[in-house]
Structures are given as structure tokens and as C-alpha cells.
Design a protein around this motif. Structure first.
Motif, PDB file in Angstrom:
ATOM      1  N   CYS A   1       6.743  15.508  -5.115  1.00  0.00           N
ATOM      2  CA  CYS A   1       7.420  14.747  -6.182  1.00  0.00           C
ATOM      3  C   CYS A   1       7.983  15.729  -7.214  1.00  0.00           C
ATOM      4  O   CYS A   1       7.403  15.897  -8.297  1.00  0.00           O
ATOM      5  N   PRO A   2       9.092  16.373  -6.917  1.00  0.00           N
ATOM      6  CA  PRO A   2       9.614  17.416  -7.809  1.00  0.00           C
ATOM      7  C   PRO A   2      10.025  16.929  -9.191  1.00  0.00           C
ATOM      8  O   PRO A   2      10.126  17.741 -10.118  1.00  0.00           O
ATOM      9  N   ASP A   3      10.240  15.631  -9.362  1.00  0.00           N
ATOM     10  CA  ASP A   3      10.622  15.106 -10.675  1.00  0.00           C
ATOM     11  C   ASP A   3       9.420  14.767 -11.550  1.00  0.00           C
ATOM     12  O   ASP A   3       9.572  14.456 -12.732  1.00  0.00           O
ATOM     13  N   THR A   4       8.235  14.807 -10.975  1.00  0.00           N
ATOM     14  CA  THR A   4       7.012  14.532 -11.733  1.00  0.00           C
ATOM     15  C   THR A   4       6.607  15.771 -12.519  1.00  0.00           C
ATOM     16  O   THR A   4       6.787  16.897 -12.066  1.00  0.00           O
ATOM     17  N   ARG A   5       6.054  15.553 -13.715  1.00  0.00           N
ATOM     18  CA  ARG A   5       5.538  16.646 -14.521  1.00  0.00           C
ATOM     19  C   ARG A   5       4.011  16.534 -14.566  1.00  0.00           C
ATOM     20  O   ARG A   5       3.479  15.437 -14.732  1.00  0.00           O
ATOM     21  N   VAL A   6       3.336  17.666 -14.438  1.00  0.00           N
ATOM     22  CA  VAL A   6       1.870  17.683 -14.469  1.00  0.00           C
ATOM     23  C   VAL A   6       1.401  18.440 -15.702  1.00  0.00           C
ATOM     24  O   VAL A   6       1.830  19.570 -15.949  1.00  0.00           O
ATOM     25  N   VAL A   7       0.538  17.801 -16.468  1.00  0.00           N
ATOM     26  CA  VAL A   7      -0.072  18.440 -17.638  1.00  0.00           C
ATOM     27  C   VAL A   7      -1.571  18.561 -17.379  1.00  0.00           C
ATOM     28  O   VAL A   7      -2.237  17.557 -17.108  1.00  0.00           O
ATOM     29  N   ILE A   8      -2.079  19.771 -17.423  1.00  0.00           N
ATOM     30  CA  ILE A   8      -3.509  19.995 -17.239  1.00  0.00           C
ATOM     31  C   ILE A   8      -4.254  19.550 -18.490  1.00  0.00           C
ATOM     32  O   ILE A   8      -3.859  19.891 -19.608  1.00  0.00           O
ATOM     33  N   LEU A   9      -5.322  18.792 -18.294  1.00  0.00           N
ATOM     34  CA  LEU A   9      -6.171  18.353 -19.395  1.00  0.00           C
ATOM     35  C   LEU A   9      -7.602  18.741 -19.039  1.00  0.00           C
ATOM     36  O   LEU A   9      -8.205  18.140 -18.142  1.00  0.00           O
ATOM     37  N   THR A  10      -8.136  19.750 -19.711  1.00  0.00           N
ATOM     38  CA  THR A  10      -9.404  20.326 -19.301  1.00  0.00           C
ATOM     39  C   THR A  10     -10.213  20.793 -20.493  1.00  0.00           C
ATOM     40  O   THR A  10      -9.714  20.836 -21.619  1.00  0.00           O
ATOM     41  N   THR A  11     -11.455  21.150 -20.228  1.00  0.00           N
ATOM     42  CA  THR A  11     -12.299  21.739 -21.270  1.00  0.00           C
ATOM     43  C   THR A  11     -12.253  23.259 -21.210  1.00  0.00           C
ATOM     44  O   THR A  11     -12.802  23.935 -22.077  1.00  0.00           O
TER      45      THR A  11
ATOM     46  N   ALA B   1       2.301  23.670 -13.349  1.00  0.00           N
ATOM     47  CA  ALA B   1       2.009  22.723 -14.430  1.00  0.00           C
ATOM     48  C   ALA B   1       2.955  22.922 -15.603  1.00  0.00           C
ATOM     49  O   ALA B   1       3.342  24.047 -15.923  1.00  0.00           O
ATOM     50  N   SER B   2       3.330  21.817 -16.233  1.00  0.00           N
ATOM     51  CA  SER B   2       4.245  21.858 -17.380  1.00  0.00           C
ATOM     52  C   SER B   2       3.513  22.031 -18.701  1.00  0.00           C
ATOM     53  O   SER B   2       4.157  22.190 -19.744  1.00  0.00           O
ATOM     54  N   GLY B   3       2.194  21.953 -18.675  1.00  0.00           N
ATOM     55  CA  GLY B   3       1.464  22.069 -19.930  1.00  0.00           C
ATOM     56  C   GLY B   3      -0.019  22.237 -19.711  1.00  0.00           C
ATOM     57  O   GLY B   3      -0.532  22.118 -18.585  1.00  0.00           O
ATOM     58  N   TYR B   4      -0.721  22.524 -20.809  1.00  0.00           N
ATOM     59  CA  TYR B   4      -2.149  22.801 -20.758  1.00  0.00           C
ATOM     60  C   TYR B   4      -2.763  22.307 -22.053  1.00  0.00           C
ATOM     61  O   TYR B   4      -2.531  22.869 -23.125  1.00  0.00           O
ATOM     62  N   LEU B   5      -3.531  21.233 -21.959  1.00  0.00           N
ATOM     63  CA  LEU B   5      -4.186  20.644 -23.130  1.00  0.00           C
ATOM     64  C   LEU B   5      -5.693  20.662 -22.946  1.00  0.00           C
ATOM     65  O   LEU B   5      -6.203  20.749 -21.820  1.00  0.00           O
ATOM     66  N   LEU B   6      -6.401  20.550 -24.058  1.00  0.00           N
ATOM     67  CA  LEU B   6      -7.857  20.480 -24.013  1.00  0.00           C
ATOM     68  C   LEU B   6      -8.317  19.049 -24.227  1.00  0.00           C
ATOM     69  O   LEU B   6      -7.639  18.254 -24.893  1.00  0.00           O
ATOM     70  N   LYS B   7      -9.473  18.716 -23.685  1.00  0.00           N
ATOM     71  CA  LYS B   7      -9.958  17.339 -23.734  1.00  0.00           C
ATOM     72  C   LYS B   7     -10.341  16.892 -25.139  1.00  0.00           C
ATOM     73  O   LYS B   7     -10.567  15.710 -25.343  1.00  0.00           O
ATOM     74  N   GLY B   8     -10.381  17.794 -26.074  1.00  0.00           N
ATOM     75  CA  GLY B   8     -10.631  17.405 -27.450  1.00  0.00           C
ATOM     76  C   GLY B   8      -9.377  16.960 -28.176  1.00  0.00           C
ATOM     77  O   GLY B   8      -9.428  16.641 -29.369  1.00  0.00           O
ATOM     78  N   SER B   9      -8.255  16.897 -27.480  1.00  0.00           N
ATOM     79  CA  SER B   9      -6.993  16.493 -28.110  1.00  0.00           C
ATOM     80  C   SER B   9      -7.081  15.065 -28.633  1.00  0.00           C
ATOM     81  O   SER B   9      -7.723  14.207 -28.024  1.00  0.00           O
TER      82      SER B   9
END
Length: 205
Positions: free
Chosen positions: A73-83, A98-106
Motif C-alpha cells: 500500500c504505497p499511499d499509506t503512511r506509517v507512524v511508529i508509536l512506541t515506548t 516509516a513517516s514518523g516516530y512518536l512515543l506512547k506518552g503523547s
């Protein structure tokens, strides 16, 4: 409406993400998965705009699932959400596309804003991740013009818009990007921006 798939091996985490995002009228949860293999199946079936992906899961992990989803799915964007926010984890996510990297405390506001930004094709990084990346030594060297062009890409500008802004031809913009792709060992604009951020070559937007 921005469609979203939630991926995490802990039901309570998925419930929390669903609860936060369901309050946003422009976001719609269209699927959930408890693991990487299931995430690939769900994402391939519903083709969401954005996948919020846990990184460390039993079996197929988040990085591997991200790579498989983007291939299908090349049009899908994946953002990692992790600790986890080690440099190795971040680079693995970047390498997977991945298009991004967020923490679970967001917060809810941060999470919703990240989903919207990713859907627009922008790169999303948690502030602490950005700070960590800025402390890393770059592994490759980009010219000042390549950094300038890539910075405008990170802000969502097209090649034509970048050319007009910098008073250069669109073909020249493409040439700078092709050289940047080669240096960063990536094949598209999103991956180039994410890799440059991960290597500390580009200031976070």
C-alpha cells in the motif's frame, strides 16, 4: 476523512488510542491489529491513510510490518508509536519507511496532529526523538542546496514550488533530490526526509 488502523499487541493500548482519536471528527478508525502479521493483512484489506504502529511485538515486529505494508500500500503512511526511543530503533523504523516516530506518552492533541500531518505526507517526530537525533553525528554529507531542497520537501512543497522559491528549474530540483536519494540510500521523498532527520542532517519541522 482520514482513515486510521491501530496496531499494538496490548488491547488496553489500542483502546486508549481509539478513545483519543474517536473524539476527532475528521479521523476514522477503520481497523485494528494485535501483531505485525495481522497488521499487514488488515492494512492491505482496508488501505488506510495512516497506520499507527507499535515497534516491538512478538513475531513480526513493527519495522518488518511497516516495510510489508508500504510495499503493498504505497499511499499509506506509517507512524511508529512506541515506548522506545533508542537511535537503533529509530533507524530501523526509518529504514522500513516509516513517516514518523512518536512515543506512547503523547497527548491526544499531539497524536491527532501527527496523524493529520502524516496523512499530508509530512514527517512526524516526537520532540525528545528530535533532540536525540540532533545529537547524532551525520553518517552522510548533503550539500547546502540539497539540505535546502529537502527542507522544502519536508514542508510539503512540490518540485515546481521549490523551483520557483529557489529560482531554479524544476529539473534542477529533481537532480538535487536524486542525488540526495542516492546518498541516503532511499527511493522516495518521504523516506529521504525521514532518513535525513534520523541522521541529524535536517532540522525537525
Amino acid at each position: 476523512m482520514i482513515t486510521v488502523v491501530l496496531v499494538d499487541d496490548h488491547p488496553v493500548v489500542r483502546e486508549g488510542m481509539r478513545g483519543m482519536l474517536s473524539r476527532e471528527t475528521d479521523l476514522a478508525i477503520v481497523g485494528e491489529a494485535a501483531g505485525g502479521a495481522e497488521a499487514v493483512t488488515v492494512a492491505t484489506a482496508v488501505r488506510p491513510d495512516v497506520v499507527l504502529m507499535d515497534l516491538r511485538m512478538p513475531g513480526v515486529d513493527g519495522a518488518s510490518a511497516t516495510e510489508q505494508i508500504l510495499a503493498a500500500c504505497p499511499d499509506t503512511r506509517v507512524v511508529i508509536l512506541t515506548t522506545y526511543e533508542t537511535h537503533a530503533d529509530i533507524v530501523r523504523a526509518v529504514a522500513a519507511g516509516a513517516s514518523g516516530y512518536l512515543l506512547k506518552g503523547s497527548s491526544r492533541v499531539e497524536l491527532a496532529a501527527a496523524v493529520r500531518a502524516a496523512a499530508r505526507g509530512e514527517t512526524v517526530l516526537a520532540p525528545s526523538v528530535s533532540a536525540r537525533l540532533r545529537r547524532r553525528e551525520p553518517r552522510v554529507v548533503l550539500s547546502a542546496r540539497e539540505v535546502e531542497v529537502l527542507g522544502h520537501v519536508a514542508r510539503g512543497l512540490t518540485n515546481a514550488e521549490i523551483g520557483r522559491l529557489l529560482h531554479i528549474g524544476e529539473t534542477t530540483v529533481k537532480t538535487h533530490l536524486q542525488r540526495t536519494f542516492a546518498k541516503l540510500d532511499v527511493s522516495d521523498r518521504t523516506a529521504a526526509v525521514t532518513a535525513a532527520l534520523a541522521y541529524g542532517l535536517l532540522a525537525p519541522p
